[in-house]
Design an enzyme around this catalytic site. Sequence first.
Site, PDB file in Angstrom:
ATOM      1  N   ALA A  77      53.251  47.805 -84.714  1.00  0.00           N
ATOM      2  CA  ALA A  77      52.524  49.072 -84.595  1.00  0.00           C
ATOM      3  C   ALA A  77      51.632  49.311 -85.803  1.00  0.00           C
ATOM      4  O   ALA A  77      50.484  49.768 -85.663  1.00  0.00           O
ATOM      5  CB  ALA A  77      53.514  50.222 -84.423  1.00  0.00           C
ATOM      6  N   TYR A  78      52.134  49.005 -86.990  1.00  0.00           N
ATOM      7  CA  TYR A  78      51.342  49.194 -88.207  1.00  0.00           C
ATOM      8  C   TYR A  78      50.122  48.280 -88.199  1.00  0.00           C
ATOM      9  O   TYR A  78      48.994  48.719 -88.467  1.00  0.00           O
ATOM     10  CB  TYR A  78      52.214  48.917 -89.432  1.00  0.00           C
ATOM     11  N   ALA A  79      50.331  47.006 -87.883  1.00  0.00           N
ATOM     12  CA  ALA A  79      49.218  46.059 -87.849  1.00  0.00           C
ATOM     13  C   ALA A  79      48.190  46.469 -86.806  1.00  0.00           C
ATOM     14  O   ALA A  79      46.975  46.322 -87.016  1.00  0.00           O
ATOM     15  CB  ALA A  79      49.729  44.646 -87.587  1.00  0.00           C
TER      16      ALA A  79
END
Length: 247
Positions: free
Chosen positions: A155-157
Amino acid sequence: MSTASSIGRVALVTGGSGGIGQAVVERLVEDGLSVAVHYSGNRAKADALVAKIATAGGSAIAVGGDVADEHAMLAAFDQVEAAFGGIDVVVNTAGIMVLAPITSLNLADLDRMHRTNIRGTFVVSQQAARRVRAGGAIVNFSTTVTRTSFPSYGAYAASKAAVEAMTLVLARELRGKDITVNAVAPGPTATALFLDGKDEQTIQALSKAAPLERLGTPDDIAETVAFLAGPARWVNGQVIFVNGGLA
């Protein structure tokens, strides 16, 4: 060292009271810029950094607000222009990171990252595109994990891949304005954002992953930002990976 071309220039650094953000603020002040230190929740920390800069003879103010709130950012940019007469550099270090496998990530955390990392970057970039003076620079923040694809960073990437996309588009939309737009993509860097929630074994493994066999430091990242904010006038529409050769 300060240069003649940097005197009188003004920067706004979102997340400027955080680990990388603080290093960026201090590096830009060293180069002679007046800097607005943005904070979201910790005004005391931002005020302390402003006081430290003033004591050393630099020029800085603190500005607050949610980066994803367009009204708050409009007010923040207004405050910077009122204090210093204009804006030449905008650096978007504000961001949040929640790690979990895609199969188990709480969707509320996905929404929080989307709001800060994607919408926040968009809102600030939008204001920057309208306000930054000719000869200026906009620097957004991505992550090396868009290349390394480490598990639990999905999700962060994804949120940072969106930052890369909007950065490269904005660079082309600002054709003829003499404003550069780039993104910095740090690798593992010794900040609270990175270290929190990781055990010592994981930290040691990551510190040996790059050929230089250490974690990055906030100063490593700030040096690249200062380059993009100042002399790098022919670097535009790029994602600069600052990771010691990790990827």
